[in-house]
Design a protein around this motif. Sequence first.
Motif, PDB file in Angstrom:
ATOM      1  N   PHE A  86       0.858  -1.181   0.000  1.00 61.23           N
ATOM      2  CA  PHE A  86       0.000   0.000   0.000  1.00 61.23           C
ATOM      3  C   PHE A  86       0.891   1.226   0.000  1.00 61.23           C
ATOM      4  CE2 PHE A  86       0.485  -0.376   4.599  1.00 61.23           C
ATOM      5  CZ  PHE A  86       0.434  -1.751   4.772  1.00 61.23           C
ATOM      6  N   PHE A  88       3.036   4.165  -2.769  1.00 57.57           N
ATOM      7  CA  PHE A  88       3.126   4.784  -4.082  1.00 57.57           C
ATOM      8  C   PHE A  88       4.558   5.227  -4.367  1.00 57.57           C
ATOM      9  CE2 PHE A  88      -1.344   5.563  -2.935  1.00 57.57           C
ATOM     10  CZ  PHE A  88      -1.981   5.135  -4.081  1.00 57.57           C
TER      11      PHE A  88
ATOM     12  N   ALA B 107       2.831  10.753   1.525  1.00 52.70           N
ATOM     13  CA  ALA B 107       1.974   9.983   0.614  1.00 52.70           C
ATOM     14  C   ALA B 107       2.655   8.707   0.129  1.00 52.70           C
ATOM     15  CB  ALA B 107       1.600  10.849  -0.596  1.00 52.70           C
ATOM     16  N   HIS B 108       3.899   8.495   0.522  1.00 49.54           N
ATOM     17  CA  HIS B 108       4.654   7.365  -0.033  1.00 49.54           C
ATOM     18  C   HIS B 108       4.151   6.013   0.483  1.00 49.54           C
ATOM     19  CE1 HIS B 108       7.778   4.794  -1.450  1.00 49.54           C
ATOM     20  NE2 HIS B 108       8.465   4.763  -0.344  1.00 49.54           N
ATOM     21  N   VAL B 109       4.017   5.883   1.783  1.00 48.91           N
ATOM     22  CA  VAL B 109       3.618   4.600   2.367  1.00 48.91           C
ATOM     23  C   VAL B 109       2.498   4.839   3.375  1.00 48.91           C
ATOM     24  CG1 VAL B 109       4.358   2.672   3.830  1.00 48.91           C
ATOM     25  CG2 VAL B 109       5.896   3.545   2.070  1.00 48.91           C
ATOM     26  N   GLY B 110       1.475   4.020   3.300  1.00 46.73           N
ATOM     27  CA  GLY B 110       0.374   4.111   4.244  1.00 46.73           C
ATOM     28  C   GLY B 110       0.613   3.228   5.459  1.00 46.73           C
ATOM     29  N   TYR B 111      -0.226   3.405   6.440  1.00 46.60           N
ATOM     30  CA  TYR B 111      -0.178   2.540   7.618  1.00 46.60           C
ATOM     31  C   TYR B 111      -0.844   1.206   7.300  1.00 46.60           C
ATOM     32  CZ  TYR B 111      -1.405   0.678  12.202  1.00 46.60           C
ATOM     33  OH  TYR B 111      -1.546  -0.140  13.286  1.00 46.60           O
ATOM     34  N   ALA B 112      -1.868   1.263   6.499  1.00 46.75           N
ATOM     35  CA  ALA B 112      -2.630   0.069   6.119  1.00 46.75           C
ATOM     36  C   ALA B 112      -3.271   0.389   4.780  1.00 46.75           C
ATOM     37  CB  ALA B 112      -3.690  -0.235   7.181  1.00 46.75           C
ATOM     38  N   PRO B 113      -3.833  -0.602   4.109  1.00 44.59           N
ATOM     39  CA  PRO B 113      -4.469  -0.294   2.834  1.00 44.59           C
ATOM     40  C   PRO B 113      -5.501   0.812   2.995  1.00 44.59           C
ATOM     41  CG  PRO B 113      -4.363  -2.671   3.166  1.00 44.59           C
ATOM     42  CD  PRO B 113      -3.894  -2.028   4.447  1.00 44.59           C
ATOM     43  N   PHE B 116      -3.653   6.233   4.995  1.00 41.05           N
ATOM     44  CA  PHE B 116      -2.403   6.970   5.024  1.00 41.05           C
ATOM     45  C   PHE B 116      -2.401   7.929   6.219  1.00 41.05           C
ATOM     46  CE2 PHE B 116      -2.317   5.041   0.989  1.00 41.05           C
ATOM     47  CZ  PHE B 116      -1.015   5.086   0.521  1.00 41.05           C
ATOM     48  N   GLU B 122      -6.304   6.369  -0.203  1.00 44.10           N
ATOM     49  CA  GLU B 122      -5.578   6.196  -1.473  1.00 44.10           C
ATOM     50  C   GLU B 122      -6.054   7.217  -2.493  1.00 44.10           C
ATOM     51  OE1 GLU B 122      -5.247   2.583  -3.478  1.00 44.10           O
ATOM     52  OE2 GLU B 122      -3.772   1.801  -2.088  1.00 44.10           O
ATOM     53  N   VAL B 125      -4.478  10.510  -2.166  1.00 43.13           N
ATOM     54  CA  VAL B 125      -3.115  10.554  -2.691  1.00 43.13           C
ATOM     55  C   VAL B 125      -3.136  10.606  -4.212  1.00 43.13           C
ATOM     56  CG1 VAL B 125      -0.984   9.226  -2.939  1.00 43.13           C
ATOM     57  CG2 VAL B 125      -2.099   9.413  -0.694  1.00 43.13           C
ATOM     58  N   ARG B 262       5.525   2.001   7.802  1.00 43.80           N
ATOM     59  CA  ARG B 262       4.095   2.071   8.122  1.00 43.80           C
ATOM     60  C   ARG B 262       3.842   2.957   9.339  1.00 43.80           C
ATOM     61  NH1 ARG B 262       2.369  -2.860  10.122  1.00 43.80           N
ATOM     62  NH2 ARG B 262       0.316  -1.869  10.205  1.00 43.80           N
TER      63      ARG B 262
END
Lengths: 316, 316, 316, 316
Positions: A86, A88, B107-113, B116, B122, B125, B262
């Motif tokens: 998850f 980008f 915005a690069h990596v979320g905590y979970a699907p 963010f 998503e 982003v 995350r």
Amino acid sequence: MTTDLPDYDDLPPAAEGGRSAWGLFGADDNLGLVNLLTPERVVAAARLIRKGTVFPLDAPVDAFSPPIAVTRGVPRHHLLHVPGTFAFDDVYDNFFPQGSSQWDSLAHVGYAPDAFYNGATEEDVIAGRRLTMEHWARHGIAGRAVVLDMVATLREAGRPYDPGSRTEFSVEDLELARRRAGVDFHPGDVVIIHTGFARWFLEQSVSARLAVQRSMTTPGIAQSEDMCRYLWNTHITAVASDTIAVEAFPADRTRAMGFLHRILIGQFGMALGELWWTDNLAADCASDGIYEAFFASAPLNAPGAVGSPANAVAIK
Amino acid sequence: MTTDLPDYDDLPPAAEGGRSAWGLFGADDNLGLVNLLTPERVVAAARLIRKGTVFPLDAPVDAFSPPIAVTRGVPRHHLLHVPGTFAFDDVYDNFFPQGSSQWDSLAHVGYAPDAFYNGATEEDVIAGRRLTMEHWARHGIAGRAVVLDMVATLREAGRPYDPGSRTEFSVEDLELARRRAGVDFHPGDVVIIHTGFARWFLEQSVSARLAVQRSMTTPGIAQSEDMCRYLWNTHITAVASDTIAVEAFPADRTRAMGFLHRILIGQFGMALGELWWTDNLAADCASDGIYEAFFASAPLNAPGAVGSPANAVAIK
Amino acid sequence: MTTDLPDYDDLPPAAEGGRSAWGLFGADDNLGLVNLLTPERVVAAARLIRKGTVFPLDAPVDAFSPPIAVTRGVPRHHLLHVPGTFAFDDVYDNFFPQGSSQWDSLAHVGYAPDAFYNGATEEDVIAGRRLTMEHWARHGIAGRAVVLDMVATLREAGRPYDPGSRTEFSVEDLELARRRAGVDFHPGDVVIIHTGFARWFLEQSVSARLAVQRSMTTPGIAQSEDMCRYLWNTHITAVASDTIAVEAFPADRTRAMGFLHRILIGQFGMALGELWWTDNLAADCASDGIYEAFFASAPLNAPGAVGSPANAVAIK
Amino acid sequence: MTTDLPDYDDLPPAAEGGRSAWGLFGADDNLGLVNLLTPERVVAAARLIRKGTVFPLDAPVDAFSPPIAVTRGVPRHHLLHVPGTFAFDDVYDNFFPQGSSQWDSLAHVGYAPDAFYNGATEEDVIAGRRLTMEHWARHGIAGRAVVLDMVATLREAGRPYDPGSRTEFSVEDLELARRRAGVDFHPGDVVIIHTGFARWFLEQSVSARLAVQRSMTTPGIAQSEDMCRYLWNTHITAVASDTIAVEAFPADRTRAMGFLHRILIGQFGMALGELWWTDNLAADCASDGIYEAFFASAPLNAPGAVGSPANAVAIK
């Protein structure tokens, strides 16, 4: 070596007009007047950080659309899912380092065909052997910034002014702005000339922007030997503006000094900054009456590159 | 609001492990811990400019080739003659903002699907509505940098260390490096962890680099809740390194804290800097014994972007 | 000149193994065996258009994702509004001409370092002076296609076959397929070998595709001097397949003929077509029992290019 | 369904002028008049292959530089060494499928805002759900070509003609060229109109080309309802030319039929070919007096694409 630069009129004449600073920093120099940014000057400039306000000087990379120079373009941005996560990533195509707020490297414009700053050849530039952006990137650009607000200066002088016109700022105009700002120039300064052009452009309709693209009409410093003498004798490192070319455009190539880039970049090795976002900084200067700031820029460490985003902040 | 951040153990638990800092700076916040870079802290940090030496922290944009992350690429550079002149322009394609020294935006990596930092989705982003790079670019990143030299620390501790290995640095290791450096952490700090990886990688053969690409093996901070607690409780703004992921890689996703991005990005809103060129700065710290510096970065003003070149300098 | 090509064993030996066809079409030749596509052969092939069914042979340009060859990529497509209209334009970046169904030009692979087909040098290729795609594009590729269905052939022979395996097709296997198809080879033929690989790949999961990317495992013709002799002595122009390399991959470079591209392209000047979409054509051949067709391709008129989309149709 | 297309005057009127062919091939049709290329017509056309001469109809992909349409660009080509081999790959950026010899897909121009051929919406095009290039690519375009040589026709008629001018070709002019060629039109024909523009453009200086870019002046078919009626009633599939727009340009949008693309593409579903290289074919027709040929094109199998290189050959 940097403490006693000769005066303009003591420089040797250049073959096709103007004066030449080639060799002042050694035959192999690739930095030009960025050499003036000595540690002492950095330390002195740091004292200008008094209230801790940071002014980013870069407009959005895609702000100038359609591009003002038809041979440049607007970056194309792709967002990419990182497979199986998850997260980008992203990637740009058609990224013109000179498409928005930017530095011209010394490889951008020559003094004459095959005669770039300090005697570099076209082949030197093409091969990335001389003058390209990585030299400034490895050095960093930090020191003192001084702001000349031409909009306020002309307004206070009662002179009508349209930021969408080809208005030439003379040496006297710059001096008026400098005295109004209550500042002296110091060797190594980054002089930031606020003209209002960038904001004006961004407020125009698409068809009005296309008319600018066609005519390239922008305000800027006057094309004259007086201007060359003035800018050299201040011993500044850089002159930047919120216009496409710092100098009034289109260049009047019928004059002896018809295209100042040739002299400023190709002979002096001066750093030119273009399309900078100067509005917030100028507004703050108007508000607190202080027209100097600490300045730091990390030009893109891009080997062989001609231009770079400005990547610049002023801090007061 | 920034003066009294709660301790880690006083943060509410996050749904899938770790603790959550969402909402601390308001529901609409897009800056995360960059909010800690207050004017007072910028002014305090400016006093660290004592000798005027500037350390650019960006490796060349095309240095990491073949790319360490196979889904990224090496920029393609085109030199362009400006028609009818003796001038050059240039343009990049395949320019991955995270391909060399870089910032991860929030915005690069979320905590979970679909979850963010601060509750962004998503779709937020993808549409460039939340967390992307322009938020930091408009704020600027300036303050104090602290250097942790893990190479020297481990060497002095008599521990064998290979910068091409998956060595984990524990909280105790970081503390050892901090005490060795003679510094405390201050809120808002940019902590720069020098591991020697980037230099090591650039010295490898192409086939050895491809092996790194395949395995993604790099040293970095340990994946543990202790590390999360430690990094949060320092109240630093950013942690940067000369590795691909700051944390040891590949991430051990079998652990509860198996992929620190995350938590650090997705819950804390911490700025992560990766693949920075820390060698010159670390060498200078070793030489003068001073492990703190003024820090300034102008992230690319790239609306909707996930990453940016670091565009950073440290100044001592 | 094309009517009496020598037999393989009458060709002069090449310096590093195999035989050399350099000079057969003149020292300046850039077409190789495309020279065999004479007007008479085009006219003869046109008689194969009997039922008017057209079989496009190109898979989608973005079908092979992630790319099978890690050094290639998937094209990035941008839709653009034409300003002021209700019209669209579009543009591709990262467009690898060899990323999907494609032709290898004679500039793709040399016989030895700095020794490309007909004595061209690396510098000739880099400068676009020799062998690149525009030569075939200006000539066009039209003639007779013959289909060898290896899937059906092996199935009917009772041999187990996995299109995702490194199965080598021997000369005997190709002969079995040819006899089964009831066709002879004619000079100038485009031989299309259907292996089922492309369809198989497109049906795999992302992780299975990544495993293919890592190992490059694909079926194809055997790497042997017998195979070289056989392909030359048929005097065909081209051999194409629905695999990444026509030959079984990865190449076994420990054998004398370990990488057939070197001989087929670098010595014979044979046209290789890869990743073609052969399923519909092979199914039709199975249905009507006719394994020959008219063939036409317009390689991209791309000066200096190494590869091209196949841009090919077979018509029965 | 294709044998009894209604006459133009029996088509229902379209809402904003002209007549509508929407629905003739079903509500879900994405092919338009390419539907007319039936197997019978392909077989009949194959008989036109009499002497076996192949005429590639694509100009070089980088020929039109600077681009005639300022919003398009010239492809950037990169040659890449394949690591560890003596082989090359290559990749294009800024590849505009409509930058050189090309097909307009039915997604290129709508009849009205949000009203594309057969009732497709803008969103259909943006999402690649309707009309885009893959539909023609999966079908292939093969049949009969007819050549109208306007240069020779006007010369023989004693009419002065400048291929760099905005000359309109009327229905009578086309009929004159057709009778001169001694051909009838058949349903499904690809009508190729040779105007001499492309060759003329390629012979101009850069500044003269830039003047064309500015004014978009090109010869082409007249914008009138007579022309629409004529082109429809011939029941041809495609009309192609060596100009930028087939129709005279710039379009005179003050007329009811001021921009023929709207009707030809947006209502008729006719295939338009532009900037084709027609010189060699036209010269051969002049030489042997035969103005018909077999035609085959494999449009790029590019899902969601608006345009494609022509990828076309005529064979006589």
